[in-house]
Motif scaffolding. Structure first.
Motif, PDB file in Angstrom:
ATOM      1  N   LEU B  36       0.827  -1.217   0.000  1.00 12.50           N
ATOM      2  CA  LEU B  36       0.000   0.000   0.000  1.00 12.50           C
ATOM      3  C   LEU B  36       0.859   1.264   0.000  1.00 12.50           C
ATOM      4  CD1 LEU B  36      -2.810  -0.915   2.575  1.00 12.50           C
ATOM      5  CD2 LEU B  36      -3.094  -0.614   0.133  1.00 12.50           C
ATOM      6  N   LYS B  37       2.185   1.092   0.137  1.00 16.07           N
ATOM      7  CA  LYS B  37       3.125   2.215   0.144  1.00 16.07           C
ATOM      8  C   LYS B  37       2.728   3.287   1.159  1.00 16.07           C
ATOM      9  CE  LYS B  37       4.417   1.578  -4.679  1.00 16.07           C
ATOM     10  NZ  LYS B  37       3.305   0.671  -5.068  1.00 16.07           N
ATOM     11  N   LEU B  38       2.636   2.854   2.406  1.00 14.91           N
ATOM     12  CA  LEU B  38       2.313   3.789   3.484  1.00 14.91           C
ATOM     13  C   LEU B  38       3.556   3.987   4.359  1.00 14.91           C
ATOM     14  CD1 LEU B  38      -1.149   2.336   4.523  1.00 14.91           C
ATOM     15  CD2 LEU B  38      -0.744   4.522   3.413  1.00 14.91           C
ATOM     16  N   PRO B  39       3.613   5.090   5.087  1.00 17.44           N
ATOM     17  CA  PRO B  39       4.781   5.303   5.953  1.00 17.44           C
ATOM     18  C   PRO B  39       4.707   4.495   7.254  1.00 17.44           C
ATOM     19  CG  PRO B  39       3.294   7.163   6.106  1.00 17.44           C
ATOM     20  CD  PRO B  39       2.693   6.223   5.106  1.00 17.44           C
ATOM     21  N   ILE B  40       4.046   3.357   7.232  1.00 19.22           N
ATOM     22  CA  ILE B  40       3.982   2.493   8.406  1.00 19.22           C
ATOM     23  C   ILE B  40       4.289   1.060   7.988  1.00 19.22           C
ATOM     24  CG2 ILE B  40       2.387   3.817   9.840  1.00 19.22           C
ATOM     25  CD1 ILE B  40       0.112   2.207   8.612  1.00 19.22           C
ATOM     26  N   PHE B  41       4.619   0.187   8.970  1.00 17.06           N
ATOM     27  CA  PHE B  41       4.974  -1.203   8.615  1.00 17.06           C
ATOM     28  C   PHE B  41       3.942  -2.210   9.118  1.00 17.06           C
ATOM     29  CE2 PHE B  41       8.486   1.005  10.911  1.00 17.06           C
ATOM     30  CZ  PHE B  41       8.968   1.717   9.830  1.00 17.06           C
ATOM     31  N   LEU B  42       3.384  -1.956  10.299  1.00 15.32           N
ATOM     32  CA  LEU B  42       2.404  -2.849  10.927  1.00 15.32           C
ATOM     33  C   LEU B  42       2.931  -4.273  11.142  1.00 15.32           C
ATOM     34  CD1 LEU B  42      -1.082  -1.948   9.394  1.00 15.32           C
ATOM     35  CD2 LEU B  42       0.034  -1.042  11.409  1.00 15.32           C
ATOM     36  N   ASP B  43       4.248  -4.453  11.096  1.00 14.11           N
ATOM     37  CA  ASP B  43       4.762  -5.810  11.216  1.00 14.11           C
ATOM     38  C   ASP B  43       4.903  -6.274  12.667  1.00 14.11           C
ATOM     39  OD1 ASP B  43       6.752  -4.094  11.741  1.00 14.11           O
ATOM     40  OD2 ASP B  43       8.205  -4.928  10.338  1.00 14.11           O
ATOM     41  N   SER B  44       4.377  -5.473  13.599  1.00 11.11           N
ATOM     42  CA  SER B  44       4.368  -5.964  14.973  1.00 11.11           C
ATOM     43  C   SER B  44       2.935  -6.078  15.491  1.00 11.11           C
ATOM     44  CB  SER B  44       5.209  -5.050  15.870  1.00 11.11           C
ATOM     45  OG  SER B  44       4.790  -3.715  15.722  1.00 11.11           O
ATOM     46  N   ILE B  45       1.985  -6.091  14.580  1.00  7.32           N
ATOM     47  CA  ILE B  45       0.588  -6.098  15.002  1.00  7.32           C
ATOM     48  C   ILE B  45       0.228  -7.403  15.725  1.00  7.32           C
ATOM     49  CG2 ILE B  45      -0.329  -6.940  12.769  1.00  7.32           C
ATOM     50  CD1 ILE B  45      -2.627  -4.865  13.256  1.00  7.32           C
ATOM     51  N   GLY B  46       0.731  -8.521  15.218  1.00  5.76           N
ATOM     52  CA  GLY B  46       0.465  -9.803  15.873  1.00  5.76           C
ATOM     53  C   GLY B  46       1.112  -9.862  17.244  1.00  5.76           C
ATOM     54  N   GLY B  55      -0.700 -11.908  27.522  1.00  6.83           N
ATOM     55  CA  GLY B  55       0.300 -11.567  28.521  1.00  6.83           C
ATOM     56  C   GLY B  55       1.660 -11.224  27.939  1.00  6.83           C
ATOM     57  N   PRO B  56       2.494 -10.522  28.736  1.00  5.51           N
ATOM     58  CA  PRO B  56       3.792 -10.037  28.264  1.00  5.51           C
ATOM     59  C   PRO B  56       4.738 -11.151  27.813  1.00  5.51           C
ATOM     60  CG  PRO B  56       3.360  -9.314  30.535  1.00  5.51           C
ATOM     61  CD  PRO B  56       2.201 -10.134  30.113  1.00  5.51           C
ATOM     62  N   LEU B  57       4.730 -12.279  28.529  1.00  3.63           N
ATOM     63  CA  LEU B  57       5.663 -13.346  28.154  1.00  3.63           C
ATOM     64  C   LEU B  57       5.326 -13.892  26.770  1.00  3.63           C
ATOM     65  CD1 LEU B  57       6.322 -15.518  31.301  1.00  3.63           C
ATOM     66  CD2 LEU B  57       7.926 -14.200  29.914  1.00  3.63           C
ATOM     67  N   ALA B  58       4.040 -14.177  26.561  1.00  2.00           N
ATOM     68  CA  ALA B  58       3.607 -14.697  25.268  1.00  2.00           C
ATOM     69  C   ALA B  58       3.885 -13.669  24.181  1.00  2.00           C
ATOM     70  CB  ALA B  58       2.124 -15.054  25.307  1.00  2.00           C
ATOM     71  N   GLY B  59       3.648 -12.401  24.499  1.00  4.48           N
ATOM     72  CA  GLY B  59       3.907 -11.339  23.527  1.00  4.48           C
ATOM     73  C   GLY B  59       5.383 -11.277  23.165  1.00  4.48           C
ATOM     74  N   GLY B  60       6.231 -11.335  24.181  1.00  2.00           N
ATOM     75  CA  GLY B  60       7.669 -11.299  23.948  1.00  2.00           C
ATOM     76  C   GLY B  60       8.118 -12.457  23.070  1.00  2.00           C
ATOM     77  N   LEU B  61       7.583 -13.634  23.372  1.00  7.64           N
ATOM     78  CA  LEU B  61       7.937 -14.826  22.601  1.00  7.64           C
ATOM     79  C   LEU B  61       7.514 -14.660  21.134  1.00  7.64           C
ATOM     80  CD1 LEU B  61       9.156 -17.610  23.062  1.00  7.64           C
ATOM     81  CD2 LEU B  61       6.860 -18.500  23.464  1.00  7.64           C
ATOM     82  N   THR B  62       6.336 -14.090  20.940  1.00 11.08           N
ATOM     83  CA  THR B  62       5.849 -13.876  19.566  1.00 11.08           C
ATOM     84  C   THR B  62       6.816 -12.989  18.790  1.00 11.08           C
ATOM     85  OG1 THR B  62       3.618 -13.917  20.466  1.00 11.08           O
ATOM     86  CG2 THR B  62       3.854 -13.187  18.203  1.00 11.08           C
ATOM     87  N   PRO B  83      15.606  -9.134  19.520  1.00 10.62           N
ATOM     88  CA  PRO B  83      15.366  -8.596  20.875  1.00 10.62           C
ATOM     89  C   PRO B  83      14.427  -7.395  20.867  1.00 10.62           C
ATOM     90  CG  PRO B  83      17.704  -8.974  20.513  1.00 10.62           C
ATOM     91  CD  PRO B  83      17.037  -9.172  19.195  1.00 10.62           C
ATOM     92  N   VAL B  84      14.491  -6.599  19.810  1.00  9.77           N
ATOM     93  CA  VAL B  84      13.617  -5.425  19.718  1.00  9.77           C
ATOM     94  C   VAL B  84      12.160  -5.875  19.657  1.00  9.77           C
ATOM     95  CG1 VAL B  84      13.081  -3.343  18.422  1.00  9.77           C
ATOM     96  CG2 VAL B  84      15.409  -4.254  18.427  1.00  9.77           C
ATOM     97  N   ALA B  85      11.903  -6.850  18.772  1.00  9.31           N
ATOM     98  CA  ALA B  85      10.541  -7.340  18.616  1.00  9.31           C
ATOM     99  C   ALA B  85      10.048  -7.953  19.928  1.00  9.31           C
ATOM    100  CB  ALA B  85      10.494  -8.365  17.493  1.00  9.31           C
ATOM    101  N   MET B  86      10.967  -8.615  20.626  1.00  9.38           N
ATOM    102  CA  MET B  86      10.585  -9.227  21.897  1.00  9.38           C
ATOM    103  C   MET B  86      10.141  -8.158  22.896  1.00  9.38           C
ATOM    104  SD  MET B  86      12.773 -11.841  24.221  1.00  9.38           S
ATOM    105  CE  MET B  86      13.869 -10.698  25.024  1.00  9.38           C
ATOM    106  N   VAL B  87      10.920  -7.091  22.962  1.00  7.49           N
ATOM    107  CA  VAL B  87      10.586  -6.032  23.909  1.00  7.49           C
ATOM    108  C   VAL B  87       9.236  -5.387  23.567  1.00  7.49           C
ATOM    109  CG1 VAL B  87      11.277  -3.707  24.622  1.00  7.49           C
ATOM    110  CG2 VAL B  87      12.906  -5.587  24.696  1.00  7.49           C
ATOM    111  N   ALA B  92       3.968  -4.228  25.351  1.00  4.99           N
ATOM    112  CA  ALA B  92       2.536  -4.192  25.033  1.00  4.99           C
ATOM    113  C   ALA B  92       1.755  -4.962  26.092  1.00  4.99           C
ATOM    114  CB  ALA B  92       2.282  -4.774  23.649  1.00  4.99           C
ATOM    115  N   GLY B  93       2.286  -6.115  26.483  1.00  4.15           N
ATOM    116  CA  GLY B  93       1.613  -6.923  27.496  1.00  4.15           C
ATOM    117  C   GLY B  93       1.509  -6.185  28.815  1.00  4.15           C
ATOM    118  N   LEU B  94       2.601  -5.510  29.176  1.00  7.59           N
ATOM    119  CA  LEU B  94       2.587  -4.771  30.447  1.00  7.59           C
ATOM    120  C   LEU B  94       1.621  -3.591  30.384  1.00  7.59           C
ATOM    121  CD1 LEU B  94       6.381  -4.921  31.354  1.00  7.59           C
ATOM    122  CD2 LEU B  94       4.490  -6.152  32.450  1.00  7.59           C
TER     123      LEU B  94
END
Lengths: 259, 198, 269, 289
Positions: B36-46, B55-62, B83-87, B92-94
């Motif tokens: 869509l050529k937008l200035p966003i990525f949305l690749d952390s939506i899941g 919860g934070p642990l499951a989110g971090g693992l994802t 590690p960035v994606a994990m954080v 988000a969980g917290l």
């Protein structure tokens, strides 16, 4: 024909292919620790790159590996060369003068080191990705007695991916058929995000229950010893090397902390 | 509830499947949005979705696994940023745990918080592994900052923060909207959903 | 609105054969047509050419004397509505009402018109009592009806449905039958891709049968089922009543229970 | 001998307002092939889940009454221990793939591996399951390459590998093309001959008529009809609960109204019954063809 391969894996029967997946993983870690934390950064990196090239030739994947490597690193190297060559704060030895701008030796050296380090780590990682069938990684994880959930999480996304990509395409078609504009102005494209991703996400989430039930009826989560049909070859020598690499990694990290 | 019990509840088979699906969602939505050529990525939506609902642990693992798997399928560079994606998932969980996903404007606050932590972890990796550059359009900003006389560290922080702010805020609000649209029977199966649904 | 397809050929990027081969046919306004053929015969590929989701590589497609070329699907959507098989591939709103309104809203209908269209479509598929519900709280077949309603509400002269009856129960199928009769009464054309030959025999007068991307048959449904060789080469089973009629040597062979009994009573007399 | 016994079962999903199943009592004999019919949302799926322990072990709602599988009270079991006795097959073939096995053979082996079955036994069980469902040649294929019908047979093989005597299938043919549907019903007939007890929910009346020993019709979570295929499938109640007669029954019913179907015969539900009835009425068929 449905798409079934979504990874970089290239089938083969070389010695590197047959190595235990954990050995290849430990090697990536060792490479990373050596080039970033070990002594003699550039030299170590250069040696490792030559070693990896040898492995790649042995595994008959040198050309595909080389292709991915330069496609990833060339843009990085160019950007880095320009930005650091001109603007690195440590710059003071002028290499070339271009009017009122100058390219500095320190920036170029810095770029050179970083690219070398990256090449070493990237090539080791690519060796893993090109020479490890995901099923072997999954099997190794379960044979090591790690939780089945971990094996599932490492493996299933790769097999879910083709179907989900296909769904994403169908959703785009279905919503465009309902008059959704996906190529218009920026605001139109922003508005298109929601109708495109909501069906994808909600549809996938609605499937979760069924998938979970299908796993449960096949005793996915039961405690106790599991067996494995697929075999991953391991040997005492490989085990020795694996622990050897782990020891070296620990040594380098400690060396770094002491210094 | 004891910690072990919460852990068991957080990692039921349903949650495990959810995490696997979310990893794929990250990858596929990321690709879909790039078209869509937008200035966003949305690749952390899941990742954020799992963080909020399981919860934070499951989110971090994802997050962690998304980037590692991305490393196997297209380019190992992504794995370096795992590690960035994990954080992102953990934060988000917290945020959800403290009620910061209950309304859309609280979701914006969460988005900003996530951006801050994203920068804290991303900057050192970008700096030490990649010399502050990742070969994307955002590098121009780094160059500009450096040209203005800022140091490398500061330039990279500003670049990472600004290039992620819109994306993370947009993602957080989108996640809030998606959770609102989720069927009751699904959310009732996910361990942390009750803390989110106002 | 008339559909005219002339010598349409198409091949997917990774395909080793033409997925559509010189397809030509004309569908008049107000017709009901079944598009049949085994999996991979090109039915969906053909349907995607009707609203610009795919652009012809050779040949031409006219919708009401207007050549479709280089137009975006969003532009074609006001003439041709296309429903995909899985309702979950399109449901994106939080309320049933808004979901049905999504398509007509994109087409720019006025708000008063929009309201009427949505209400009508909801009634047609017996969803009025659910208009405030969350679509994903509904069961699969209700979501399928919702998808049918949201396509119908777009008020296009041409509607294309891919497997509209799969997963519906008998009552829901009769709702769909009511809907296609209603659409025909408004002069709209309905094209449906389906495997359900019993449904075709009873409710659709004309069939276009594709085989490896080429038109293998185009004409009355009755004659299609008489052509046993063609049917088996397309791996289609004739409808149940027709089989019974054939087995009992009736002429002409019946397509519906009513036809069967009237033939039977004639033969007894 | 009864291998499935349900006694006044009532179940409500946690988020639902009304129960999905109301006061169901039902026994199924060993070796029987029972079809569950009913409109959408009539409780077929929930009953399938109750028979395999998914309700109340996965879906924990308000559960009263009892379900016994080969004498075992499902409430006291785990889903995996029940899987040795009853295999559950779901509607969508794709959702049942484990998602971490790259070949059909390994996909079937997945459940056995989880139970810790030794390798030699895995080979034997999987080979048997493969030949039972007619996929012996596809062992090394990727599960993703199979057609819908083949994937559904793979799903059946995967639960059969744990050698349960009972098989419960929840609308296994909804997402299949006609060829796939046929292959599933042929497989069910084959399994029935092998002595398996089969319970399946299904919409396709004409197929049920051919294959089921007994039919149970559900509406609003209650059993409305239960009996032989002819009894249930020719009952006028069917239309009132959102279902319909098969075409053969409809034809004969219309014919009966015009005295063209012998009064002595019940209405037909299958092709052969219809042929027999119409041939009996007009033995001196004058119609030429």
């Amino acid at each position: 024909m449905p798409e079934t391969h979504s990874t970089l894996f290239i089938p083969g029967d070389s010695r590197y292919h047959r190595l235990h997946p954990f050995n290849k993983l430990a090697y990536i870690l060792l490479t990373g620790v050596t080039v970033y934390l070990g002594p003699g950064k550039s030299l170590a990196a250069a040696c490792l790159i030559i070693l990896n090239a040898g492995f790649a030739v042995e595994a008959a994947i040198f050309i595909p590996l080389w292709r991915v490597l330069w496609r990833t690193l060339l843009p990085l190297a160019l950007y880095m060369g320009i930005i650091h060559g001109f603007f690195n704060p440590a710059n003071h030895t002028v290499l070339i003068s271009l009017g009122n701008m100058s390219v500095y030796q320190e920036g170029i050296q810095f770029t050179f080191t970083v690219v070398l380090q990256l090449s070493a780590v990237l090539s080791a990682s690519l060796l893993f990705a090109f020479c490890t069938h995901p099923a072997d990684l999954i099997t190794a994880v379960s044979q090591a007695g790690w939780p089945p959930a971990l094996a599932y999480l490492l493996g299933s996304p790769l097999l879910l991916l083709p179907a989900m990509r296909e769904r994403a395409r169908t959703i785009q078609a279905a919503q465009r058929a309902r008059g959704l504009e996906t190529h218009g102005r920026l605001s139109q494209r922003f508005r298109a995000v929601f109708p495109l991703i909501t069906p994808l996400i909600l549809g996938a989430i609605v499937e979760i229950e069924q998938r979970a039930i299908a796993l449960e009826v096949r005793s996915f989560n039961i405690p106790g010893k599991k067996t494995s049909w697929r075999k991953v070859t391991d040997s005492v020598v490989q085990g020795f090397f694996r622990w050897g690499m782990v020891t070296v990694i620990i040594m380098i990290v400690t060396y770094r902390f002491i210094n | 509830m004891s910690r072990i019990e919460q852990l068991k509840k957080d990692f039921s088979t349903t949650t495990i499947v959810f995490i696997a699906i979310a990893i794929v969602i990250n990858i596929v939505v990321g690709q879909m949005v790039s078209l869509l050529k937008l200035p966003i990525f949305l690749d952390s939506i899941g990742t954020i979705l799992v963080g909020v609902l399981a919860g934070p642990l499951a989110g971090g693992l994802t997050g962690l696994l998304t980037n590692l798997i991305w490393g196997i399928i297209s380019s190992p560079v992504a794995a370096a940023f795992s590690p960035v994606a994990m954080v992102i998932g953990i934060v988000a969980g917290l945020c959800a745990k403290y009620g910061l996903f209950k309304t859309w404007w609280l979701a914006i606050v969460s988005g900003v918080i996530i951006t801050v932590f994203n920068a804290i972890v991303a900057v050192p990796i970008r700096l030490y592994m990649f010399g502050g550059i990742t070969g994307s359009g955002a590098d121009f900003m780094t160059a500009y900052m450096l040209a203005l006389g800022k140091d490398l560290f500061g330039s990279v922080i500003i670049t990472v923060f600004t290039s992620n702010l819109l994306d993370k805020v947009f993602t957080a609000v989108l996640v809030w909207g998606i959770i609102k649209a989720l069927p009751l029977r699904t959310t009732s199966r996910l361990s942390r959903a009750d803390s989110t649904i106002a | 609105m008339q559909i005219r397809i002339e010598n349409l050929s198409f091949r997917y990027l990774k395909s080793n054969r033409d997925n559509l081969q010189k397809v030509s046919c004309t569908i008049e306004a107000g017709e009901r047509v079944a598009l049949i053929g085994h999996n991979g015969s090109g039915k969906t590929t053909l349907a995607k050419h009707l609203n610009g989701l795919l652009q012809p590589q050779q040949g031409r497609v006219f919708i009401g004397n207007h050549l479709i070329a280089g137009e975006s699907t969003a532009q074609c959507a006001s003439k041709v509505a296309l429903l995909f098989q899985n309702p979950d591939d399109q449901i994106c709103m939080r309320r049933v009402y808004e979901e049905v309104a999504f398509g007509p809203k994109n087409l720019g209908h006025s708000s008063s018109r929009l309201h009427i269209l949505v209400k009508e479509a909801l009634t047609l598929f017996d969803l009025s009592h659910l208009s405030e519900s969350n679509p994903y709280d509904l069961g699969y077949s209700e979501r399928k009806r919702l998808a049918l309603a949201s396509i119908t509400a777009m008020d296009t002269p041409i509607l294309v449905f891919d497997e509209p009856t799969a997963g519906l129960d008998e009552r829901e199928i009769s709702l769909f039958i009511g809907a296609i009769h209603n659409l025909q009464a408004q002069g709209k054309s309905v094209i449906m891709i389906t495997h359900d030959m019993d449904f075709v025999a009873e409710h659709i007068p004309r069939a276009i049968c594709l085989k490896s991307g080429a038109v293998a048959y185009d004409g009355l449904v009755q004659n299609l089922f008489n052509n046993e060789e063609l049917l088996s080469s397309c791996s289609l089973r004739p409808p149940q009543v027709f089989q019974l009629s054939r087995h009992l040597h009736h002429t002409p062979r019946a397509l519906t229970p009513e036809q069967f009994v009237s033939t039977l009573s004639r033969s007894v007399q | 001998m009864h291998c499935l016994e349900i006694d006044s079962l009532t179940f409500r999903y946690p988020t639902a307002q009304s129960p999905a199943l109301k006061d169901i009592s039902l026994t199924i004999r060993k070796g029987e092939c029972v079809a569950l019919i009913g409109a959408n949302n009539s409780g077929k799926t929930t009953l399938c889940y109750a028979l395999s322990g998914i309700v109340p072990l996965y879906y924990r709602g308000e559960f009263s009454g009892s379900v016994r599988v080969e004498g075992l009270e499902t409430v006291n079991q785990t889903i995996s221990s029940l899987s040795r006795h009853v295999g559950l097959v779901l509607q969508h073939p794709k959702h049942q793939l484990s998602g971490i096995r790259y070949t059909v053979f390994e996909e079937i082996a997945f459940g056995l591996e989880n139970h810790g079955i030794p390798r030699d036994n895995i080979l034997q069980c999987v080979t048997e399951a493969l030949s039972l469902v007619g996929l012996s040649d596809a062992g090394e294929c990727s599960p993703l390459e199979l057609s819908g019908g083949q994937q559904q047979r793979l799903a059946i093989a995967a639960v059969l590998a744990a050698s349960p005597d009972i098989l419960v299938l929840d609308e296994p043919t909804t997402f299949l093309d006609p060829r796939g549907v046929q292959s599933i019903f042929e497989l069910l007939a084959n399994l029935k001959n092998k002595g398996k007890t089969i319970v399946f929910a299904e919409q396709k009346i004409e197929w049920i008529a051919e294959y089921a020993d007994r039919i149970i019709a559900l509406a609003g979570g209650e059993i409305i009809l239960s009996g032989s295929p002819t009894e249930v499938l020719t009952s006028p109640i069917l239309q009132k609960i959102g279902l319909d007669w098969s075409r053969y029954t409809k034809v004969a019913d219309l014919a009966r109204q015009r005295q063209l179907w012998p009064d002595s015969l019940p209405l037909p539900i299958t092709f052969s019954e219809a042929v027999a009835g119409f041939s009996a009425k007009s033995p001196s068929d004058t119609c030429a063809d």
